[in-house]
Design a protein around this motif. Structure first.
Motif, mmCIF file in Angstrom:
data_model
loop_
_atom_site.group_PDB
_atom_site.id
_atom_site.type_symbol
_atom_site.label_atom_id
_atom_site.label_comp_id
_atom_site.label_asym_id
_atom_site.label_seq_id
_atom_site.Cartn_x
_atom_site.Cartn_y
_atom_site.Cartn_z
ATOM 1 N N GLU A 66 0.829 -1.212 0.000
ATOM 2 C CA GLU A 66 0.000 0.000 0.000
ATOM 3 C C GLU A 66 0.858 1.255 0.000
ATOM 4 O OE1 GLU A 66 -2.433 -0.636 3.446
ATOM 5 O OE2 GLU A 66 -3.811 -1.949 2.359
ATOM 6 N N ALA A 79 -0.262 2.611 -3.648
ATOM 7 C CA ALA A 79 -1.602 3.207 -3.529
ATOM 8 C C ALA A 79 -1.519 4.653 -4.012
ATOM 9 C CB ALA A 79 -2.117 3.108 -2.101
ATOM 10 N N LYS A 115 -11.811 6.826 -6.506
ATOM 11 C CA LYS A 115 -10.399 6.697 -6.135
ATOM 12 C C LYS A 115 -9.487 6.965 -7.323
ATOM 13 C CE LYS A 115 -11.263 3.360 -2.440
ATOM 14 N NZ LYS A 115 -11.009 1.991 -1.954
ATOM 15 N N ILE A 147 -14.473 2.620 -7.019
ATOM 16 C CA ILE A 147 -13.113 2.647 -7.575
ATOM 17 C C ILE A 147 -12.941 3.863 -8.490
ATOM 18 C CG2 ILE A 147 -13.514 1.116 -9.563
ATOM 19 C CD1 ILE A 147 -10.359 1.349 -7.310
ATOM 20 N N TYR A 189 -2.881 0.745 -6.956
ATOM 21 C CA TYR A 189 -3.131 -0.404 -6.091
ATOM 22 C C TYR A 189 -4.220 -0.070 -5.070
ATOM 23 C CZ TYR A 189 -2.736 -3.829 -2.420
ATOM 24 O OH TYR A 189 -3.048 -4.795 -1.508
ATOM 25 N N ASP A 190 -5.167 -1.009 -4.922
ATOM 26 C CA ASP A 190 -6.211 -0.873 -3.917
ATOM 27 C C ASP A 190 -6.765 -2.252 -3.583
ATOM 28 O OD1 ASP A 190 -8.094 0.873 -2.350
ATOM 29 O OD2 ASP A 190 -9.569 -0.122 -3.636
ATOM 30 N N ASP A 191 -6.676 -2.634 -2.336
ATOM 31 C CA ASP A 191 -7.329 -3.844 -1.836
ATOM 32 C C ASP A 191 -6.974 -5.100 -2.644
ATOM 33 O OD1 ASP A 191 -8.954 -5.192 -0.016
ATOM 34 O OD2 ASP A 191 -10.770 -4.867 -1.201
ATOM 35 N N TYR A 202 -5.495 -1.361 -10.660
ATOM 36 C CA TYR A 202 -6.513 -0.874 -11.590
ATOM 37 C C TYR A 202 -5.836 -0.042 -12.671
ATOM 38 C CZ TYR A 202 -9.938 -2.439 -8.242
ATOM 39 O OH TYR A 202 -10.696 -3.216 -7.417
#
Length: 152
Positions: free
Chosen positions: A12, A16, A95, A92, A40-42, A46
């Protein structure tokens, strides 16, 4: 703290944000690599793409992909999760707009039906920070750490 949880915190802290990666897909067992912006997320990365690109066609045929930047490398399963304005992409999207704010709307046309998000669910990874390397198995939620110095 167990190594797996520690590795996720490091992941993260590293990614992130807007991060450049070489993104590898393949068609008929022939690899294709290009540079992308990823976030990066969870447990996932993406990527924002146009539906006219080779990468979107290739992941429809073969979900196995790889991401690489310097000594950071990941394998994963990539999926076209649809247009940014689909209700299920609302979280998402907010974000991605924030993290890609300097260029998101200048380079992406959400009025186009040809805009999509790719979600890469991580399978394996290797990354490092502050003299420690992490080899991670995201499927089995396990990791090992080792001394690691990235030198010239």
């Amino acid at each position: 703290m167990p190594v797996y949880q520690e590795s996720i915190k490091v992941l993260e802290s590293l990614f992130a944000r807007d991060s450049f990666f070489a993104f590898a897909t393949s068609k008929d067992n022939v690899p294709s690599v290009r540079i992308v912006d990823a976030f990066y997320d969870d447990y996932c990365f993406y990527i924002v793409v146009s539906g006219r690109t080779q990468k979107i066609r290739e992941i429809a045929l073969n979900e196995n992909v790889a991401l690489c930047h310097e000594m950071y490398r990941f394998t994963g399963k990539a999926y076209n999760i649809g247009h940014p304005l689909q209700p299920e992409n609302q979280e998402i999207r907010s974000k991605l707009i924030k993290v890609f704010e300097p260029w998101y709307f200048a380079h992406n046309n959400e009025d186009s039906n040809e805009m999509y998000y790719i979600k890469v669910e991580l399978v394996t990874g290797f990354f490092h920070k502050d003299g420690t390397g992490y080899r991670v198995d995201f499927i089995n939620k396990s990791a090992e750490s080792m001394p690691f110095e990235f030198g010239e």
